[in-house]
Design a protein around this motif. Structure first.
Motif, PDB file in Angstrom:
ATOM      1  N   LEU A  18     -33.302 -45.490 -12.006  1.00 54.06           N
ATOM      2  CA  LEU A  18     -32.829 -45.216 -13.138  1.00 54.06           C
ATOM      3  C   LEU A  18     -33.856 -45.665 -14.168  1.00 54.06           C
ATOM      4  N   SER A  19     -34.638 -46.740 -13.887  1.00 52.14           N
ATOM      5  CA  SER A  19     -35.773 -47.326 -14.527  1.00 52.14           C
ATOM      6  C   SER A  19     -36.881 -46.265 -14.748  1.00 52.14           C
ATOM      7  N   LYS A  20     -37.219 -45.445 -13.205  1.00 54.58           N
ATOM      8  CA  LYS A  20     -38.218 -44.655 -13.369  1.00 54.58           C
ATOM      9  C   LYS A  20     -37.647 -43.338 -14.248  1.00 54.58           C
ATOM     10  N   TYR A  21     -36.596 -43.035 -14.415  1.00 56.39           N
ATOM     11  CA  TYR A  21     -36.060 -41.801 -15.054  1.00 56.39           C
ATOM     12  C   TYR A  21     -35.960 -42.109 -16.741  1.00 56.39           C
ATOM     13  N   THR A  22     -35.777 -43.546 -16.920  1.00 49.55           N
ATOM     14  CA  THR A  22     -35.655 -43.885 -18.276  1.00 49.55           C
ATOM     15  C   THR A  22     -37.228 -43.824 -18.691  1.00 49.55           C
ATOM     16  N   ASN A  23     -38.113 -44.183 -17.984  1.00 50.90           N
ATOM     17  CA  ASN A  23     -39.748 -44.255 -18.279  1.00 50.90           C
ATOM     18  C   ASN A  23     -40.159 -42.883 -18.525  1.00 50.90           C
ATOM     19  N   ILE A  24     -39.766 -42.111 -17.746  1.00 56.56           N
ATOM     20  CA  ILE A  24     -40.085 -40.628 -17.759  1.00 56.56           C
ATOM     21  C   ILE A  24     -39.896 -40.001 -19.340  1.00 56.56           C
ATOM     22  N   ILE A  25     -38.347 -40.341 -19.482  1.00 55.17           N
ATOM     23  CA  ILE A  25     -37.761 -40.255 -20.881  1.00 55.17           C
ATOM     24  C   ILE A  25     -38.667 -40.481 -22.002  1.00 55.17           C
ATOM     25  N   ALA A  47     -32.610 -44.573 -28.352  1.00 56.47           N
ATOM     26  CA  ALA A  47     -31.629 -44.827 -27.068  1.00 56.47           C
ATOM     27  C   ALA A  47     -32.137 -45.276 -25.819  1.00 56.47           C
ATOM     28  N   SER A  48     -33.216 -44.642 -25.541  1.00 56.65           N
ATOM     29  CA  SER A  48     -34.205 -44.850 -24.507  1.00 56.65           C
ATOM     30  C   SER A  48     -34.561 -45.965 -24.464  1.00 56.65           C
ATOM     31  N   ASN A  49     -35.402 -46.764 -25.459  1.00 60.20           N
ATOM     32  CA  ASN A  49     -35.511 -47.818 -25.295  1.00 60.20           C
ATOM     33  C   ASN A  49     -34.659 -49.050 -25.165  1.00 60.20           C
ATOM     34  N   TYR A  50     -33.577 -48.708 -25.736  1.00 54.15           N
ATOM     35  CA  TYR A  50     -32.340 -49.551 -25.772  1.00 54.15           C
ATOM     36  C   TYR A  50     -31.725 -49.490 -24.139  1.00 54.15           C
ATOM     37  N   LEU A  51     -31.752 -48.595 -23.577  1.00 55.79           N
ATOM     38  CA  LEU A  51     -31.526 -48.354 -22.307  1.00 55.79           C
ATOM     39  C   LEU A  51     -32.393 -49.114 -21.250  1.00 55.79           C
ATOM     40  N   SER A  52     -33.581 -49.002 -21.416  1.00 55.29           N
ATOM     41  CA  SER A  52     -34.715 -49.502 -20.517  1.00 55.29           C
ATOM     42  C   SER A  52     -34.520 -50.950 -20.574  1.00 55.29           C
ATOM     43  N   ARG A  53     -34.178 -51.720 -21.688  1.00 53.97           N
ATOM     44  CA  ARG A  53     -33.838 -53.203 -21.857  1.00 53.97           C
ATOM     45  C   ARG A  53     -32.623 -53.740 -20.936  1.00 53.97           C
ATOM     46  N   GLN A  54     -31.585 -52.588 -20.571  1.00 57.77           N
ATOM     47  CA  GLN A  54     -30.413 -53.112 -20.051  1.00 57.77           C
ATOM     48  C   GLN A  54     -30.704 -53.527 -18.513  1.00 57.77           C
ATOM     49  N   PRO A  55     -29.989 -54.574 -18.068  1.00 54.78           N
ATOM     50  CA  PRO A  55     -30.132 -55.146 -16.782  1.00 54.78           C
ATOM     51  C   PRO A  55     -29.693 -54.068 -15.611  1.00 54.78           C
ATOM     52  N   GLY A 111     -41.602 -41.690 -21.893  1.00 56.30           N
ATOM     53  CA  GLY A 111     -43.122 -41.171 -22.024  1.00 56.30           C
ATOM     54  C   GLY A 111     -43.217 -39.812 -22.548  1.00 56.30           C
ATOM     55  N   GLN A 112     -42.228 -38.641 -22.240  1.00 57.62           N
ATOM     56  CA  GLN A 112     -42.242 -37.259 -22.516  1.00 57.62           C
ATOM     57  C   GLN A 112     -41.896 -37.407 -24.046  1.00 57.62           C
ATOM     58  N   SER A 113     -40.714 -38.117 -24.550  1.00 53.77           N
ATOM     59  CA  SER A 113     -40.650 -38.156 -25.680  1.00 53.77           C
ATOM     60  C   SER A 113     -41.721 -38.650 -26.665  1.00 53.77           C
ATOM     61  N   ASN A 114     -42.527 -39.802 -26.327  1.00 48.60           N
ATOM     62  CA  ASN A 114     -43.704 -40.000 -27.154  1.00 48.60           C
ATOM     63  C   ASN A 114     -44.743 -38.843 -26.946  1.00 48.60           C
ATOM     64  N   LYS A 115     -44.836 -38.070 -25.980  1.00 52.50           N
ATOM     65  CA  LYS A 115     -45.909 -37.206 -25.923  1.00 52.50           C
ATOM     66  C   LYS A 115     -45.275 -36.146 -27.042  1.00 52.50           C
ATOM     67  N   LEU A 116     -44.067 -35.895 -27.048  1.00 49.86           N
ATOM     68  CA  LEU A 116     -43.556 -34.822 -27.993  1.00 49.86           C
ATOM     69  C   LEU A 116     -43.774 -35.217 -29.363  1.00 49.86           C
ATOM     70  N   ASN A 117     -43.359 -36.507 -29.624  1.00 49.03           N
ATOM     71  CA  ASN A 117     -43.608 -37.158 -30.948  1.00 49.03           C
ATOM     72  C   ASN A 117     -45.290 -36.906 -31.454  1.00 49.03           C
ATOM     73  N   SER A 118     -46.077 -37.128 -30.339  1.00 50.24           N
ATOM     74  CA  SER A 118     -47.505 -36.827 -30.636  1.00 50.24           C
ATOM     75  C   SER A 118     -47.721 -35.513 -31.065  1.00 50.24           C
ATOM     76  N   HIS A 119     -47.390 -34.646 -30.439  1.00 46.47           N
ATOM     77  CA  HIS A 119     -47.682 -33.366 -30.674  1.00 46.47           C
ATOM     78  C   HIS A 119     -46.994 -32.933 -32.077  1.00 46.47           C
ATOM     79  N   ILE A 120     -45.848 -33.324 -32.454  1.00 44.66           N
ATOM     80  CA  ILE A 120     -45.392 -33.050 -33.774  1.00 44.66           C
ATOM     81  C   ILE A 120     -46.064 -33.635 -34.828  1.00 44.66           C
ATOM     82  N   GLY A 121     -46.647 -34.833 -34.708  1.00 44.02           N
ATOM     83  CA  GLY A 121     -47.328 -35.388 -35.470  1.00 44.02           C
ATOM     84  C   GLY A 121     -48.602 -34.599 -35.759  1.00 44.02           C
ATOM     85  N   GLU A 122     -49.180 -34.134 -34.621  1.00 43.20           N
ATOM     86  CA  GLU A 122     -50.219 -33.184 -34.631  1.00 43.20           C
ATOM     87  C   GLU A 122     -50.129 -32.031 -35.576  1.00 43.20           C
TER      88      GLU A 122
END
Length: 417
Positions: A234-241, A218-226, A243-254
């Protein structure tokens, strides 16, 4: 299958120890019976010799039938068809028991035909510490005129003393059995706790994966909306979401990787790896991620080792990343290779906050994090160094940590050539 085999081994071990213990107890009992029989034979021979000497110098001949009768385990009577003095009897008893190596307390009594009762003789102590001790009751025997009785009040302790080795061995086996049973109980508890922990981690991480994937999608879809890309906030907050989601995904994978490696043995794909190439690539990536980091590498291009490229690269990334995380100022990391006859040493030095000396042995434990303000600020689960240590052990390498004289720490990988 492995659990069944483990349980089978434990049961076989328990049955074997119990069997050995039972056999040992039976041997001890048999040894006691033999000692008791041997003692009885020695007493019998000694009393026969005493009876023979009491007949010496008299006109009466020693009767043909055996004068010694064993009434109970520690009680004997000797039939003498002749009058005798108590002092002479005591002298003969002491001398014959000494010759027969019977070194335990005894007491004797004689039958007085005039008073028709047993007359107490004396209590003879092997250690001469119990002279004058009162006698226990000696029963009177019918159809005997001149006889004396012998009792060994300490026969059982005396025989047990000669079996100290067997008794000690039995006690040792009992202790071993108790320790084995206790160890089995502890192992089963630890195994159950480990399985519960692994199941919990697996379930937790898998439950996190599904909603996290939805959040990223959903975040990636939102980031591509005009409307989002055109609004700076809004772009900054979306990128934070994202980035933090990718970090959490990395921790879960670890966590999943560690949990899987604990349940299934990790296999390494060892190949020749050029150290300089891996180090330069990792350093370049970390410089892009952390622009303030100063990473220097002192390595020759021709130095290679046998390692799993994937896991070795992860080790390098983990060690550099830790050096950057635990630094208060500008991170300065120095990586150098030392070639020796039998070893290749890879050293990672930094200018970080350092580690208390007493905490160094614990830093490779799973989920362990040194309690300080900097650790609270850094994201993670305390699995990075645990993973590094595990991969090093699988490769047969040695990893050590020391504090630098000025500031920071140095992590050393000792790789056999």
């Amino acid at each position: 299958m492995k659990l069944r085999k483990f349980n089978l081994i434990m049961v076989i071990g328990l049955v074997a120890i119990v069997g050995i213990l039972i056999a040992q107890l039976l041997w001890t009992r048999q040894a006691y019976s033999l000692e008791e029989k041997k003692f009885s034979q020695k007493v019998h021979i000694a009393l026969l010799e005493v009876a023979r000497k009491l007949y010496e110098g008299t006109k009466i001949e020693l009767p043909g039938e055996n004068p010694v009768v064993k009434v109970s385990n520690d009680y004997y009577i000797v039939n003498i068809n002749n009058d005798f003095e108590p002092d002479i009897l005591e002298f003969y008893l002491k001398s014959e028991f000494e010759k027969s190596d019977i070194r335990t307390d005894f007491e004797y009594a004689m039958y007085n035909c005039q008073s028709d009762e047993m007359v107490y003789g004396n209590y003879i102590s092997a250690s001469n510490k119990a002279e004058g001790k009162k006698s226990v009751y000696f029963p009177k025997h019918k159809n005997l005129v001149y006889y004396f009785a012998i009792r060994f009040p300490n026969e059982r302790p005396y025989l047990l003393k000669s079996l100290l080795f067997w008794i000690g061995l039995s006690v040792a086996l009992v202790i071993i059995l108790l320790i084995y049973v206790y160890s089995i109980v502890i192992i089963l508890q630890q195994k159950r706790y480990s399985e519960l922990q692994r199941d919990f981690i697996d379930n937790m991480t898998h439950e996190f994966k599904t909603p996290l994937s939805s959040i990223l999608l959903a975040s990636n879809y939102l980031s591509r909306q005009p409307q989002i890309s055109g609004d700076e906030k809004l772009s900054k907050y979306t990128n934070i979401i994202i980035g933090q989601s990718n970090k959490l995904n990395s921790h879960i994978g670890e966590i999943l990787t560690i949990a899987k490696s604990d349940s299934v043995p990790m296999e390494l794909d060892k190949k020749p790896v050029k150290l300089a190439s891996v180090l330069n690539e990792a350093a370049e990536t970390m410089r892009l991620k952390h622009t303030l980091a100063d990473i220097s590498i002192d390595a020759k291009d021709d130095i290679s080792i046998q390692a799993d490229p994937f896991h070795f690269t992860n080790i390098v990334y983990n060690l550099i990343d830790n050096s950057i995380k635990y630094c208060d100022g500008k991170p300065e990391i120095s990586i150098r290779i030392l070639s020796e006859k039998q070893l290749t040493k890879l050293e990672f030095s930094d200018n970080g906050i350092g580690i208390p000396t007493e905490k160094i042995p614990n830093i490779f434990d799973r989920f362990y994090r040194i309690p300080n303000s900097r650790s609270n600020e850094v994201n993670g689960f305390g699995l990075g160094l645990y993973y590094v240590k595990k991969i090093c052990l699988l490769h047969g390498w040695k990893i050590s940590v020391r504090n630098n004289p000025s500031k920071g720490i140095t992590v050393i990988l000792s790789i056999p050539n």
